[in-house]
Design a protein around this motif. Structure first.
Motif, short mmCIF file in Angstrom:
data_model
loop_
_atom_site.label_atom_id
_atom_site.label_comp_id
_atom_site.label_asym_id
_atom_site.label_seq_id
_atom_site.Cartn_x
_atom_site.Cartn_y
_atom_site.Cartn_z
N UNK A 1 0.87 -1.06 0.09
CA UNK A 1 0.07 -0.22 -0.22
C UNK A 1 0.96 1.18 0.11
N UNK A 2 1.59 1.08 0.98
CA UNK A 2 2.64 2.43 1.03
C UNK A 2 3.84 2.79 -0.44
N UNK A 3 3.78 1.70 -0.63
CA UNK A 3 4.69 1.57 -2.03
C UNK A 3 4.25 2.10 -2.77
N UNK A 4 3.06 1.41 -3.07
CA UNK A 4 1.70 2.52 -4.46
C UNK A 4 1.73 3.66 -4.18
N UNK A 5 1.03 4.38 -2.96
CA UNK A 5 1.12 5.65 -2.84
C UNK A 5 2.08 5.95 -2.17
N UNK A 6 3.32 6.00 -2.72
CA UNK A 6 4.48 6.81 -3.26
C UNK A 6 5.30 6.83 -4.66
N UNK A 7 4.59 5.51 -5.35
CA UNK A 7 4.89 5.50 -6.42
C UNK A 7 4.12 6.74 -7.24
N UNK A 8 3.23 6.60 -6.75
CA UNK A 8 2.09 7.74 -7.36
C UNK A 8 2.29 9.10 -6.96
N UNK A 9 2.84 9.49 -5.45
CA UNK A 9 2.50 10.81 -5.68
C UNK A 9 4.42 11.33 -4.77
N UNK A 10 4.92 9.91 -5.11
CA UNK A 10 6.50 10.16 -4.78
C UNK A 10 7.38 11.42 -5.56
N UNK A 11 7.21 11.56 -6.99
CA UNK A 11 7.32 13.09 -7.77
C UNK A 11 6.72 14.11 -7.28
N UNK A 12 5.31 14.01 -7.56
CA UNK A 12 5.18 15.74 -7.03
C UNK A 12 4.99 16.17 -5.50
N UNK A 13 5.12 15.41 -4.93
CA UNK A 13 5.84 15.54 -3.58
C UNK A 13 7.27 16.40 -3.76
N UNK A 14 8.22 15.45 -4.90
CA UNK A 14 9.61 16.40 -4.28
C UNK A 14 9.95 17.15 -5.14
N UNK A 15 8.41 17.42 -6.28
CA UNK A 15 8.56 18.89 -6.75
C UNK A 15 8.20 19.79 -5.82
#
Length: 56
Positions: free
Chosen positions: A1-15
């Motif tokens: 669950x957390x990995x899927x969330x990070x894959x989805x929101x990782x790049x927008x969060x970094x930006x």
């Protein structure tokens, strides 16, 4: 669950974090903060241009 969330929101969060750092750097002062602000505020522009031009 957390990995899927990070894959989805990782790049927008970094930006978002880089943009916030750029905004804080622009308000914080002069000197090296100008470089931090330029990099942070240019990040969303560069990423948007990259993906906008890549799709054509």
């Amino acid at each position: 669950m957390m990995r899927a969330l990070l894959r989805l929101w990782g790049a927008p969060l970094a930006i978002a974090i880089l943009t916030m750092a750029g905004l804080i750097g622009a308000l914080a002062g002069d000197g090296h903060w100008n470089g931090v602000a330029a990099i942070g505020l240019a990040t969303p522009v560069v990423v948007g241009a990259w993906f906008g031009l890549r799709r054509k």
